[in-house]
Design a protein around this motif. Structure first.
Motif, PDB file in Angstrom:
ATOM      1  N   LEU A   1       0.812  -1.227   0.024  1.00 58.02           N
ATOM      2  CA  LEU A   1      -0.106   0.088   0.052  1.00 58.02           C
ATOM      3  C   LEU A   1       0.826   1.218  -0.096  1.00 58.02           C
ATOM      4  O   LEU A   1       0.626   2.444  -0.748  1.00 58.02           O
ATOM      5  CB  LEU A   1      -0.798  -0.046   1.171  1.00 58.02           C
ATOM      6  N   ALA A   2       1.904   1.041   0.756  1.00 58.53           N
ATOM      7  CA  ALA A   2       2.983   2.433   0.822  1.00 58.53           C
ATOM      8  C   ALA A   2       3.453   2.732  -0.883  1.00 58.53           C
ATOM      9  O   ALA A   2       3.687   3.691  -0.994  1.00 58.53           O
ATOM     10  CB  ALA A   2       4.137   2.217   1.604  1.00 58.53           C
ATOM     11  N   ASP A   3       3.875   1.404  -1.255  1.00 56.80           N
ATOM     12  CA  ASP A   3       4.569   1.691  -2.732  1.00 56.80           C
ATOM     13  C   ASP A   3       3.380   2.163  -3.538  1.00 56.80           C
ATOM     14  O   ASP A   3       3.626   2.856  -4.712  1.00 56.80           O
ATOM     15  CB  ASP A   3       4.860  -0.052  -3.090  1.00 56.80           C
ATOM     16  N   TYR A   4       2.248   1.651  -3.267  1.00 59.20           N
ATOM     17  CA  TYR A   4       1.141   2.206  -4.310  1.00 59.20           C
ATOM     18  C   TYR A   4       0.979   3.747  -4.190  1.00 59.20           C
ATOM     19  O   TYR A   4       0.890   4.562  -4.938  1.00 59.20           O
ATOM     20  CB  TYR A   4      -0.200   1.604  -4.183  1.00 59.20           C
ATOM     21  N   CYS A   5       0.769   4.348  -3.014  1.00 58.17           N
ATOM     22  CA  CYS A   5       0.498   5.810  -2.309  1.00 58.17           C
ATOM     23  C   CYS A   5       1.520   6.670  -2.908  1.00 58.17           C
ATOM     24  O   CYS A   5       1.456   7.642  -3.239  1.00 58.17           O
ATOM     25  CB  CYS A   5       0.451   5.703  -0.920  1.00 58.17           C
ATOM     26  N   ALA A   6       3.131   5.790  -2.787  1.00 60.61           N
ATOM     27  CA  ALA A   6       4.064   6.870  -3.475  1.00 60.61           C
ATOM     28  C   ALA A   6       3.994   7.035  -4.754  1.00 60.61           C
ATOM     29  O   ALA A   6       4.106   8.092  -5.340  1.00 60.61           O
ATOM     30  CB  ALA A   6       5.426   6.065  -2.767  1.00 60.61           C
ATOM     31  N   ALA A   7       3.562   5.993  -5.620  1.00 54.84           N
ATOM     32  CA  ALA A   7       3.623   5.804  -7.230  1.00 54.84           C
ATOM     33  C   ALA A   7       2.371   6.924  -7.478  1.00 54.84           C
ATOM     34  O   ALA A   7       2.563   7.526  -8.606  1.00 54.84           O
ATOM     35  CB  ALA A   7       3.448   4.493  -7.650  1.00 54.84           C
ATOM     36  N   ALA A   8       1.270   6.828  -6.945  1.00 50.21           N
ATOM     37  CA  ALA A   8       0.098   7.699  -7.085  1.00 50.21           C
ATOM     38  C   ALA A   8       0.040   8.788  -6.656  1.00 50.21           C
ATOM     39  O   ALA A   8      -0.843   9.908  -7.033  1.00 50.21           O
ATOM     40  CB  ALA A   8      -1.043   6.598  -6.707  1.00 50.21           C
ATOM     41  N   GLY A   9       1.014   9.353  -5.555  1.00 46.78           N
ATOM     42  CA  GLY A   9       0.896  10.706  -5.116  1.00 46.78           C
ATOM     43  C   GLY A   9      -0.272  10.722  -4.194  1.00 46.78           C
ATOM     44  O   GLY A   9      -0.779  11.864  -3.829  1.00 46.78           O
ATOM     45  N   GLN A  10      -0.786   9.690  -3.473  1.00 48.41           N
ATOM     46  CA  GLN A  10      -1.956   9.612  -2.847  1.00 48.41           C
ATOM     47  C   GLN A  10      -1.440   9.683  -1.270  1.00 48.41           C
ATOM     48  O   GLN A  10      -0.755   9.249  -0.970  1.00 48.41           O
ATOM     49  CB  GLN A  10      -2.620   8.341  -2.840  1.00 48.41           C
TER      50      GLN A  10
ATOM     51  N   SER B   1       7.996  11.473   6.258  1.00 48.56           N
ATOM     52  CA  SER B   1       8.353  12.949   6.258  1.00 48.56           C
ATOM     53  C   SER B   1       8.350  13.219   4.792  1.00 48.56           C
ATOM     54  O   SER B   1       8.383  12.510   3.883  1.00 48.56           O
ATOM     55  CB  SER B   1       9.655  13.359   6.475  1.00 48.56           C
ATOM     56  N   GLY B   2       7.852  14.670   4.648  1.00 49.56           N
ATOM     57  CA  GLY B   2       7.965  14.869   2.890  1.00 49.56           C
ATOM     58  C   GLY B   2       9.205  14.514   2.102  1.00 49.56           C
ATOM     59  O   GLY B   2       9.137  14.283   1.240  1.00 49.56           O
ATOM     60  N   VAL B   3      10.243  14.839   2.914  1.00 49.12           N
ATOM     61  CA  VAL B   3      11.408  14.695   2.340  1.00 49.12           C
ATOM     62  C   VAL B   3      11.728  12.901   1.676  1.00 49.12           C
ATOM     63  O   VAL B   3      12.085  12.809   0.729  1.00 49.12           O
ATOM     64  CB  VAL B   3      12.618  15.153   3.069  1.00 49.12           C
ATOM     65  N   GLN B   4      11.390  12.134   2.905  1.00 48.35           N
ATOM     66  CA  GLN B   4      11.482  10.633   2.535  1.00 48.35           C
ATOM     67  C   GLN B   4      10.400  10.334   1.384  1.00 48.35           C
ATOM     68  O   GLN B   4      10.738   9.340   0.612  1.00 48.35           O
ATOM     69  CB  GLN B   4      11.278   9.980   3.820  1.00 48.35           C
ATOM     70  N   PHE B   5       9.321  10.941   1.498  1.00 47.62           N
ATOM     71  CA  PHE B   5       8.293  10.620   0.450  1.00 47.62           C
ATOM     72  C   PHE B   5       8.866  10.843  -0.877  1.00 47.62           C
ATOM     73  O   PHE B   5       8.801   9.999  -1.822  1.00 47.62           O
ATOM     74  CB  PHE B   5       7.196  11.383   0.832  1.00 47.62           C
ATOM     75  N   MET B   6       9.483  11.995  -1.090  1.00 47.09           N
ATOM     76  CA  MET B   6       9.970  12.401  -2.300  1.00 47.09           C
ATOM     77  C   MET B   6      11.343  11.595  -2.811  1.00 47.09           C
ATOM     78  O   MET B   6      11.090  11.344  -3.904  1.00 47.09           O
ATOM     79  CB  MET B   6      10.310  13.952  -2.440  1.00 47.09           C
ATOM     80  N   GLN B   7      12.104  11.285  -1.916  1.00 44.99           N
ATOM     81  CA  GLN B   7      12.932  10.290  -2.128  1.00 44.99           C
ATOM     82  C   GLN B   7      12.515   9.066  -2.477  1.00 44.99           C
ATOM     83  O   GLN B   7      13.202   8.287  -3.565  1.00 44.99           O
ATOM     84  CB  GLN B   7      14.012  10.247  -0.886  1.00 44.99           C
ATOM     85  N   HIS B   8      11.452   8.281  -2.290  1.00 46.42           N
ATOM     86  CA  HIS B   8      10.935   7.419  -2.503  1.00 46.42           C
ATOM     87  C   HIS B   8      10.550   7.308  -4.000  1.00 46.42           C
ATOM     88  O   HIS B   8      10.303   6.494  -4.840  1.00 46.42           O
ATOM     89  CB  HIS B   8       9.598   6.967  -1.419  1.00 46.42           C
ATOM     90  N   LEU B   9       9.730   8.314  -4.143  1.00 47.38           N
ATOM     91  CA  LEU B   9       9.454   8.685  -5.632  1.00 47.38           C
ATOM     92  C   LEU B   9      10.378   8.587  -6.637  1.00 47.38           C
ATOM     93  O   LEU B   9      10.202   8.106  -7.918  1.00 47.38           O
ATOM     94  CB  LEU B   9       8.714  10.013  -5.728  1.00 47.38           C
ATOM     95  N   THR B  10      11.595   9.281  -6.389  1.00 45.27           N
ATOM     96  CA  THR B  10      12.619   9.180  -7.258  1.00 45.27           C
ATOM     97  C   THR B  10      13.254   7.807  -7.657  1.00 45.27           C
ATOM     98  O   THR B  10      13.773   7.583  -8.689  1.00 45.27           O
ATOM     99  CB  THR B  10      13.891   9.933  -6.658  1.00 45.27           C
TER     100      THR B  10
END
Length: 710
Positions: A186-195, A268-277
């Motif tokens: 679910l975390a992987d999906y949310c990161a990819a979908a920006g949800q 955190s927002g930083v970690q979230f964006m790092q995951h997106l990259t």
């Protein structure tokens, strides 16, 4: 009744969510691909693609509860199987716990598949990549989390209890090694979908998905009792399976905490964006360079490429120049052939080939000794966005792209053969091109017509017996002077009376065919670019077999547009690299050169010029990366506007930077002692190559006016 024929794709289908046939690492990659595919579906702009009215945008969850409750009631009671009291309790709970977001138009509303399971996905034959999504009959506009939760029902089902329904859950109810936990998926999906993390509503969505399954199972069981179940005798288990799913749903309902308050390691927002990259596909909501950042795999290739350039390309540029000025400059430079072999050995070969194009060559090269599925002949399976980071590095030297088999016009011609060539055409011409054994040329531009308008082409390709006869004159046929050039792709007219964009066809022509006369090599600002060269050619009654025709008659304009999209963008990618090298040389020169008793870098005028050059490079790079991303997401036709912008902006930016670097280098800048003159010539030429600026500006303006319905 309307029906739709789906495209045929070759791939794998996994019927068991445990993926028992794969090793743990592959399972992890497969689930990551599933999460990104679902996120990609949910990120679709339904308004932009004409699906605004595909379904109601509000009260989706409420309507789903009532729909499946109605089906359950229709399948039970009144002489049918008795209604399960637990099911009635579950329906009541669902009706009383509709998420607040359901009542707001647009909140979490998107295109939903409606039956998103792993066995409804087709995967690439050898990669962890989804290439098709099946069974869309339940698709509509709805709450995204309903799709995600429905996929996650496997985490709640022990398939050992219902072996005939092994596709529904995991053996023993245990998540196999390599398959992510429900929370991690679910975390992987949310990161990819920006949800946002659905901690508040996940209990409802999981209960609804299990309830839906129970309702469907009750219907199947009724049809079995009536003797018309499509599943045959196996359907007798569905009565008990309905009760099982109901019990699982009530377990979810009674659980005090079904999800942690925050996603794992994404607090955190930083970690979230790092995951997106690190995702292969970046959500539309992300911003800035993070959206286009190189993945770890691309960074590894970047490092290898930079190292190769520093060890083998830059030190040999003087040898490339010397050969171009030698008496035998139209001969093959063996140094280049040696470097090509080294690049292939280091896995830096054919990096331009997109994954979907590579798939088109698998059958043809299957029996070739160099054609293994993981062989360098098919590149690294990169997207256009991923390749942009690497193509930029190659653009730092005019001689580099050919060394990696990533140079024009061969890449465009190989793309044509990959997408439009027959099996025989691919075997005859594509495989040698992929290996770098031969080179090719593209004959379109004509000296007597404004060839940026393809409808002006006058070269004729006339059917005669079992072949075609070509008559006409072409120029700026780049690569035709190279002794390794063996095939020309010629564009001409086969049907003068057809519609303007249906008159043209393309045909493959062996360069040794009788009637082909190379008139002269053309020069570009004095450079003849030997041994590559740019030829003026006359076709005088050149006979070509009919089997050499590409795709079919009247398809030339269509092929040209498909060829030019990626090709234009490759030029832009390389120009960013050329500008980057020029600014590096400018900085170094300014620090070393003393003028009026102080380094040039300390003069105020230089500081302004340097800063403006950096701004130009960053603007061009972002536009090129954006265009590459659009090309990946939407294809050449939809992304033609952004590609046109990049095609105008990149040469202008590069020219400004290179010109400034030449100015800083003084007399040396216009000589062949430095690479700057070569870079400038390429950049200036690219304001004309593949369509002049004015044509692209017209395209941009038309698209802009269309937004206002003018």
């Amino acid at each position: 009744t309307p029906f739709y024929v789906m495209e045929y794709v070759k791939g794998r289908i996994f019927t068991n969510p445990g993926l028992g046939e794969l090793d743990p690492k592959e399972r992890s990659s497969i689930y990551h691909a599933v999460a990104e595919t679902l996120a990609s579906i949910h990120r679709t702009d339904v308004d932009a693609i004409g699906l605004s009215n595909y379904g109601r945008r509000e009260n989706y969850c409420k309507r789903q509860v009532e729909r499946w409750a109605k089906q359950y009631f229709a399948s039970t009671g009144d002489g049918k199987p008795a209604r399960d009291p637990d099911m009635l309790h579950l329906i009541e709970w669902l009706r009383n716990n509709i998420p607040a977001e359901d009542y707001h138009n647009g909140m979490r509303t998107a295109l939903v598949h409606g039956d998103f399971r792993i066995d409804n996905l087709v995967f690439h034959p050898s990669k962890a990549q989804v290439i098709a999504v099946l069974d869309w009959e339940l698709s509509t506009l709805g709450n995204q989390m309903s799709d995600v939760a429905y996929f996650c029902t496997a985490y709640f089902i022990n398939s050992d209890e219902f072996p005939i329904l092994s596709y529904c859950g995991f053996e023993g109810g245990i998540v196999p090694a390599g398959v992510p936990s429900q929370v991690d998926y679910l975390a992987d999906y949310c990161a990819a979908a920006g949800q946002s993390w659905p901690a508040d509503s996940w209990k409802f969505h999981m209960a609804l998905s299990l309830f839906r399954g129970a309702s469907i199972a009750a219907g199947v069981y009724l049809r079995w009792l009536q003797g018309n179940a499509s599943g045959g005798k196996g359907s007798e288990f569905f009565g008990k399976f309905s009760q099982y799913l109901t019990a699982k749903a009530l377990e979810v309902v009674s659980c005090p905490l079904v999800l942690p308050d925050q996603p794992p390691q994404l607090n955190s927002g930083v970690q979230f964006m790092q995951h997106l990259t690190h995702s292969q596909e970046i959500p539309k909501q992300s911003v800035g360079l993070t959206r286009f950042a190189a993945s770890p795999r691309v960074k590894e290739l970047q490092n290898k490429l930079v190292n190769f350039m520093e060890r083998h390309i830059y030190p040999n540029e003087k040898n490339f120049v010397a050969h171009a000025q030698a008496e035998n400059h139209w001969s093959i430079l063996q140094l280049q052939e040696k470097l090509k072999a080294m690049a292939k050995d280091e896995g830096l070969w054919n990096l331009w080939i997109p994954a979907d194009s590579a798939d088109l060559a698998l059958e043809v090269i299957a029996n070739d000794k160099e054609g293994g599925r993981n062989n360098a002949l098919l590149g690294a399976g990169l997207s256009n966005l991923e390749y942009a980071h690497l193509c930029e590095i190659m653009g730092r030297s005019p001689w580099a792209p050919q060394i990696f088999n990533c140079g024009a016009p061969d890449t465009g011609n190989m793309e044509v053969l990959l997408r439009y060539g027959s099996s025989e055409q691919k075997k005859t011409w594509l495989i040698p091109l992929l290996k770098g054994e031969i080179r090719s040329a593209f004959a379109m531009t004509e000296p007597q017509t404004a060839s940026s308008d393809a409808t002006n082409i006058s070269c004729s390709i006339i059917r005669q017996g079992d072949g075609y006869v070509i008559n006409g004159q072409k120029w700026w046929t780049s690569g035709a002077m190279d002794p390794r050039c063996k095939v020309l792709i010629v564009m001409g007219k086969t049907h003068l009376s057809a519609a303007p964009h249906k008159q043209q066809s393309m045909i493959l022509v062996d360069i040794t065919s009788p009637g082909i006369k190379i008139i002269r090599p053309l020069t570009v600002f004095g450079f003849d670019h030997a041994p590559h060269g740019h030829a003026e050619i006359v076709f005088d009654n050149v006979h070509v077999p009919a089997k050499n025709l590409l795709l079919g008659e009247k398809r030339g304009f269509e092929i040209a547009q498909g060829r030019l999209g990626p090709g234009r963008l490759h030029h832009c990618m390389r120009l960013v690299g050329a500008a980057e090298r020029a600014i590096e040389m400018m900085r170094k020169r300014a620090l070393e050169r003393i003028i009026f008793k102080r380094p040039l870098s300390q003069h105020g005028a230089f500081a302004s010029i340097l800063a403006e050059c950096r701004i130009e490079i960053e603007k061009a790079r972002l536009l090129v990366l954006h265009s590459a991303n659009q090309l990946d997401l939407h294809g050449s036709k939809v992304s033609r506007g952004t590609i046109a912008m990049a095609k105008v902006a990149a040469p202008q930016a590069a020219l400004k930077v290179i010109d400034a670097a030449i100015q800083v280098h003084g007399g040396g800048g216009v000589s062949s002692d430095f690479v700057l003159a070569h870079l400038w010539v390429t950049a200036r030429t690219l304001r004309i190559v593949d369509g002049p600026d004015e044509v692209h500006l017209q395209t941009i303006a038309k698209l802009e006016l269309a937004k206002a319905n003018l």
